[in-house]
Enzyme design. Structure first.
Site: not given
Ligand code: GLN
Length: 536
Positions: A383, A509, A511
């Protein structure tokens, strides 16, 4: 068969592994042929953990339907290998919000709204919803916090009422407590357990089983004492020693006869014999000495490793599949900015940059991404880790020195990461990101499609920002491959570097979908590459 309920309460202190215990027990029941469902009740007032600091709450675990939930749901999904939905986690905040909204709407016709019955009824409705939507044989319900907390009282009262409504024969209370060890006299103490059971009984709940967690072996006389003072059958006092391998807990629970005792008391019969051999093999594998691979996890909340619970587990699952031991080396990204912690990054066979929000430590993470690119260290970005890999590439390869995400620099001339269009008008922070399962189409002949061995995957998301397509062709010409895209081709889901052993990052994500026996392909890819590097 009437739905059976297992209610888990906690005594003495929090963090004694109630969630893991519930998850492990859920697995042993699933193994007996029962359809199980799990639910976590969080008595705090926040509507969900989505807006809470990971320092206070640990990781926010995201489900298929986009619910932002407690990290215990990660344990449930990993142990039981199920996919949960929104109904499996609710907070006091959600309950109150619902009741207050109805009250404002005039639904109570002038009645006085009270904790009993209005709040408790709503809690009961939500617990019942799990049984209804899942049609489970056994519903395991864990109450967060510790007995005695003011805020958990309505929850315990609701469970007490459920016991009367569905019939005592269909409900089983498990109280998980902690036995402190007094160093001076070298003994374990049962008094706090006695007090917590007394507190439970004062609100009308007598536990049917006590799981006594301890760092030291628990002798028979201690169990006898607990049984006597807490009015629990002797066989229902289960000592549970702290163990170094999380995935051994189901085996310990099985060995202690916990599931057999419970199903006998609930009057249900298993339809098959539990097959725990794969778990035994897994634990044996974990214990076997293996070559070590060092993975640097460059994050922001490294002091509290619970903040990266699923990432840590996903690394372990993948490492196990590759016959290596992953040593996760935690690096505070802000340290890298101050020239500290570089020895760890330099000594690593692989680097992970996990998800995150806000600008603190961002430059340190970008430095780590640069190091991974230039020194060809295997890298997995999750992400935010993908967004930063793109920012670094823009700065370092495309020479767009000002490149940034508009999350960190509103006025950047090169917004290679920008707010998603449908996020622009949103002002509320809670539950408003792009959340949950979305499809991703893998581009052929890429590292991503090779590790997955699939053409299309569904993965869990939690973000507001995205790769800015205005820069796409520039990136591609310079050696970045967008190997995963949304089906309409508009959203970058996976990016990877062409001339690099493994620099792969996803907007989602991965994970959250890794399981002990089904490691996630993107993590497997990282560990494979890290293993090769470690052998050099
Ligand atoms: N802050 C970033 C976004 O909002 C990444 C979010 C995250 O890593 N879950 O896109």
């Amino acid at each position: 068969m009437a739905t059976k309920y297992l209610f888990f309460t906690g005594g003495v202190v929090s963090s004694v592994g109630k969630g893991v215990t519930a998850a492990a027990l859920g697995l042993t029941l699933k193994e007996r042929g029962f359809k199980v469902a799990v639910q976590k009740l969080d008595p705090y007032i926040n509507v969900d953990p989505g807006t809470m600091s990971p320092y206070q709450h640990g990781e926010v675990y995201v489900l298929d339907d986009g619910a932002e939930t407690d990290l215990d749901l990660g344990h449930y999904e990993r142990f039981i290998d199920i996919r949960l939905s929104r109904v499996s986690n609710f907070t006091a905040g959600q309950v109150y919000a619902e009741i207050i909204q109805k009250e404002r709407h005039g639904d109570y016709l002038g009645g006085t709204i009270q904790v009993i019955p209005h709040i408790t009824n709503e809690i009961k409705r939500r617990v019942g919803l799990v049984a209804k939507t899942t049609e489970a044989d056994v519903v395991l319900v864990e109450v967060g916090g510790t007995v005695g907390d003011i805020e958990s009282q309505p929850f315990l009262e609701a469970l007490r009422q459920i016991r009367n409504e569905v019939g005592r024969e269909n409900v089983f209370f498990i109280h998980v407590t902690w036995l402190p060890y007094i160093g001076a006299t070298k003994e374990l103490k049962t008094k706090p357990t006695q007090h917590s059971v007394a507190a439970l009984r004062s609100i009308g709940i007598s536990p049917n089983m006590i799981i006594a967690r301890s760092d030291y072996p628990v002798t028979g006389d201690i169990c006898d004492k607990i049984a006597l003072f807490c009015d629990v059958e002797k066989e229902a006092v289960v000592p549970m020693l702290t163990c170094d391998v999380l995935y051994e807990v189901p085996l310990l629970i099985e060995k202690a006869g916990v599931p057999d005792y419970i199903i006998e008391k609930l009057g249900i019969k298993s339809t098959r014999k539990p097959e725990m051999k794969p778990w035994q093999k897994l634990v044996d594998n974990v214990r076997k000495p293996k070559p070590t691979v060092k993975i640097a996890l460059v994050g922001k909340y490294v002091e509290l490793q619970d903040a990266y619970m699923s990432v840590r587990e996903a690394v372990k699952h993948a490492a196990l599949s590759q016959g290596v031991e992953a040593e996760i080396c935690w690096v505070h990204s802000a340290d890298l900015e101050k020239d500290k912690g570089w020895d760890i990054v330099q000594g690593a066979d692989g680097i992970i940059i996990p998800g995150g929000f806000g600008s603190r430590g961002i430059e340190g993470k970008i430095m780590a991404a640069r190091y991974a690119r230039e020194k060809k260290i295997p890298y997995l970005g999750l992400c935010l880790g993908m967004q930063l890999m793109c920012i670094e590439f823009a700065r370092g390869v495309l020479e767009l020195e000002d490149a940034n995400s508009t999350e960190f620099d509103h006025g950047t001339e090169s917004p290679v990461i920008d707010l998603m269009n449908d996020q622009r008008s949103i002002t509320d922070l809670g539950g408003t990101m792009r959340l949950g399962l979305y499809p991703c189409v893998l581009q052929p002949d890429t590292k991503a499609s090779a590790v997955y061995g699939l053409e299309r995957v569904d993965e869990r998301h939690r973000h507001r920002f995205e790769f800015n397509n205005a820069y796409k062709s520039q990136f591609e010409q310079a050696g970045m491959i967008f190997s995963g895209l949304s089906p309409d081709g508009r959203l970058v889901e996976i990016a990877e570097l062409r001339d690099h052993p493994y620099m792969v990052a996803s907007q989602f994500h991965p994970e959250f979908l890794s399981r002990p026996m089904k490691p996630h392909p993107l993590f497997v890819g990282l560990l494979k590459a890290a293993k090769v590097r470690g052998n050099q």
